[in-house]
Design an enzyme around this catalytic site. Sequence first.
Site, PDB file in Angstrom:
ATOM      1  CB  SER A  23      -0.561  76.839 118.880  1.00 58.03           C
ATOM      2  OG  SER A  23      -1.727  76.416 118.572  1.00 58.03           O
ATOM      3  CB  THR A  68      -8.339  76.680 121.545  1.00 60.49           C
ATOM      4  OG1 THR A  68      -8.518  75.174 121.551  1.00 60.49           O
ATOM      5  CG2 THR A  68      -7.613  76.804 123.001  1.00 60.49           C
ATOM      6  CE  LYS A  72     -11.433  76.527 117.825  1.00 58.17           C
ATOM      7  NZ  LYS A  72     -11.531  75.532 116.841  1.00 58.17           N
ATOM      8  CG  ASP A 109     -10.042  75.013 112.866  1.00 57.78           C
ATOM      9  OD1 ASP A 109      -8.685  75.070 112.965  1.00 57.78           O
ATOM     10  OD2 ASP A 109     -10.495  75.023 113.700  1.00 57.78           O
ATOM     11  CB  ALA A 134     -22.889  67.638 114.073  1.00 57.92           C
ATOM     12  CG  ASN A 157     -23.152  64.271 115.478  1.00 55.39           C
ATOM     13  OD1 ASN A 157     -21.494  64.290 115.861  1.00 55.39           O
ATOM     14  ND2 ASN A 157     -23.847  65.097 116.325  1.00 55.39           N
ATOM     15  CB  THR A 159     -26.612  64.272 119.123  1.00 54.20           C
ATOM     16  OG1 THR A 159     -25.676  63.756 120.079  1.00 54.20           O
ATOM     17  CG2 THR A 159     -27.748  64.669 119.538  1.00 54.20           C
TER      18      THR A 159
HETATM   19  P1  NAP Z   1     -17.018  69.701 119.554  1.00 53.03           P
HETATM   20  O1  NAP Z   1     -17.270  70.668 118.997  1.00 53.03           O
HETATM   21  O2  NAP Z   1     -16.980  69.355 121.082  1.00 53.03           O
HETATM   22  O3  NAP Z   1     -17.628  68.290 118.949  1.00 53.03           O
HETATM   23  C1  NAP Z   1     -17.137  67.036 119.312  1.00 53.03           C
HETATM   24  C2  NAP Z   1     -17.883  65.826 118.248  1.00 53.03           C
HETATM   25  O4  NAP Z   1     -17.578  64.626 118.749  1.00 53.03           O
HETATM   26  C3  NAP Z   1     -19.603  66.017 118.400  1.00 53.03           C
HETATM   27  O5  NAP Z   1     -19.906  65.501 116.849  1.00 53.03           O
HETATM   28  C4  NAP Z   1     -19.878  64.866 118.963  1.00 53.03           C
HETATM   29  O6  NAP Z   1     -21.039  64.429 119.136  1.00 53.03           O
HETATM   30  C5  NAP Z   1     -18.672  64.038 118.856  1.00 53.03           C
HETATM   31  N1  NAP Z   1     -18.388  62.732 119.829  1.00 53.03           N
HETATM   32  C6  NAP Z   1     -17.715  63.318 121.081  1.00 53.03           C
HETATM   33  N2  NAP Z   1     -17.565  61.886 121.843  1.00 53.03           N
HETATM   34  C7  NAP Z   1     -18.237  61.152 120.873  1.00 53.03           C
HETATM   35  C8  NAP Z   1     -18.424  59.814 121.055  1.00 53.03           C
HETATM   36  N3  NAP Z   1     -18.132  58.924 122.212  1.00 53.03           N
HETATM   37  N4  NAP Z   1     -19.096  58.986 120.059  1.00 53.03           N
HETATM   38  C9  NAP Z   1     -19.179  59.644 118.801  1.00 53.03           C
HETATM   39  N5  NAP Z   1     -19.246  60.935 118.804  1.00 53.03           N
HETATM   40  C10 NAP Z   1     -18.456  61.626 119.594  1.00 53.03           C
HETATM   41  O7  NAP Z   1     -15.177  69.345 119.053  1.00 53.03           O
HETATM   42  P2  NAP Z   1     -14.908  69.931 117.896  1.00 53.03           P
HETATM   43  O8  NAP Z   1     -14.170  71.353 118.049  1.00 53.03           O
HETATM   44  O9  NAP Z   1     -15.678  69.667 116.417  1.00 53.03           O
HETATM   45  O10 NAP Z   1     -13.547  69.110 117.615  1.00 53.03           O
HETATM   46  C11 NAP Z   1     -13.480  67.674 117.222  1.00 53.03           C
HETATM   47  C12 NAP Z   1     -12.338  67.093 116.912  1.00 53.03           C
HETATM   48  O11 NAP Z   1     -11.221  67.724 115.851  1.00 53.03           O
HETATM   49  C13 NAP Z   1     -11.297  67.160 118.438  1.00 53.03           C
HETATM   50  O12 NAP Z   1     -10.498  65.850 118.352  1.00 53.03           O
HETATM   51  C14 NAP Z   1     -10.421  68.321 117.702  1.00 53.03           C
HETATM   52  O13 NAP Z   1      -8.796  68.034 118.264  1.00 53.03           O
HETATM   53  C15 NAP Z   1     -10.351  68.007 116.344  1.00 53.03           C
HETATM   54  N6  NAP Z   1      -9.557  69.182 115.549  1.00 53.03           N
HETATM   55  C16 NAP Z   1      -8.506  69.360 114.852  1.00 53.03           C
HETATM   56  C17 NAP Z   1      -8.070  70.335 114.172  1.00 53.03           C
HETATM   57  C18 NAP Z   1      -6.910  70.274 113.246  1.00 53.03           C
HETATM   58  O14 NAP Z   1      -6.269  71.299 113.158  1.00 53.03           O
HETATM   59  N7  NAP Z   1      -6.238  69.014 112.878  1.00 53.03           N
HETATM   60  C19 NAP Z   1      -8.897  71.311 114.106  1.00 53.03           C
HETATM   61  C20 NAP Z   1     -10.028  71.615 114.944  1.00 53.03           C
HETATM   62  C21 NAP Z   1     -10.497  70.461 115.688  1.00 53.03           C
HETATM   63  P3  NAP Z   1     -22.187  64.682 119.704  1.00 53.03           P
HETATM   64  O15 NAP Z   1     -22.734  65.846 119.177  1.00 53.03           O
HETATM   65  O16 NAP Z   1     -23.332  63.485 119.675  1.00 53.03           O
HETATM   66  O17 NAP Z   1     -21.861  65.273 121.184  1.00 53.03           O
END
Ligand code: NAP
Length: 280
Positions: A23, A68, A72, A109, A134, A157, A159
């Site tokens: 950022s 972040t 959040k 986002d 999710a 998802n 879970t």
């Molecule tokens: P989060 O709230 O921690 O959620 C993580 C998600 O990934 C949950 O659905 C989790 O499933 C799943 N997951 C984690 N490990 C897994 C595995 N081994 N197998 C299958 N599913 C798995 O994270 P978040 O904030 O949603 O972020 C998710 C991704 O989006 C990150 O990589 C982040 O960098 C990216 N992101 C990018 C932007 C952008 O601007 N491009 C913006 C925001 C986020 P469970 O519910 O089963 O744990």
Amino acid sequence: MKTIEKYGRQAWVIGSPISHTLSPPIHNAAFEAAGLRHRYFAMEVEPEDLGTFLTTFKQVNGLGANLTLPLKETVRDFVERETEAVERTGAANTLYWADNDELALDNTDVYGFCKLVEDHEDRIRDRPVLLLGAGGAARACLLGLEHLGVGEVRLWNRTTEKAERLADRFSAVSIDVLSEEQLESDEEATLVVNATSLGLEAGDPSPFPADVIEEGMVGVDLIYGRETQFQQDFERHGAGAVDGLTMLVRQAARAWERWVGESPDVAAMESAVREADSDQ
Ligand code: NAP
């Protein structure tokens, strides 16, 4: 007439860990392009220090901040005014001064995701979108899909209960929660969005089975800065793959607008992030 401030103000991205963030170059490039003296910094802040950060932010009249993980959701306990995007997703990534000098929260986002998929609007309107994940990012995607007028979403998802809770929360879109078996046999969706964190680490598998991918499908990955297995699988099967860099830049652009009151030079932001990304 554009106001050039004699002395710049400061903006931050805060969270923990924070060392990986791209950022600062994005925002600083836009300040420079606009001839503004503001500066943007990354700062490690744990949830227990968030109150102290906000007190200092007000004292120094900070320009704005991005939040972040893991702040959040916690930040909503400190700031009462929030946009619909924060209310609906339960998470905020941007702190800004609203009217009456009141601190407010936004979740940019949602806008960033809409910009990421807007080139594929034809697929979104006519066919279901398959969303993987999710967590917080998936909530932003769902609200974005709702804003774009998507009729049908298939949600998977790891879970399943978390996906079911999300489906209840976003009732304006028709959401089918898929089991692992249903994911492997779903043939209707042509746009597949990876909003899981699978792919962040080198060697991570894709959350989506490669043998379901067909020509004409597009895989949209929220992950940026590395070519994930998900992206490689879509490319290998003659389908398109898009990474999350555009979303990163566009969510930043929206936050910048909140702080400065005008649109940033998005091209300058994008070239700064590509340069910073290649240096990492
Ligand atoms: P989060 O709230 O921690 O959620 C993580 C998600 O990934 C949950 O659905 C989790 O499933 C799943 N997951 C984690 N490990 C897994 C595995 N081994 N197998 C299958 N599913 C798995 O994270 P978040 O904030 O949603 O972020 C998710 C991704 O989006 C990150 O990589 C982040 O960098 C990216 N992101 C990018 C932007 C952008 O601007 N491009 C913006 C925001 C986020 P469970 O519910 O089963 O744990």
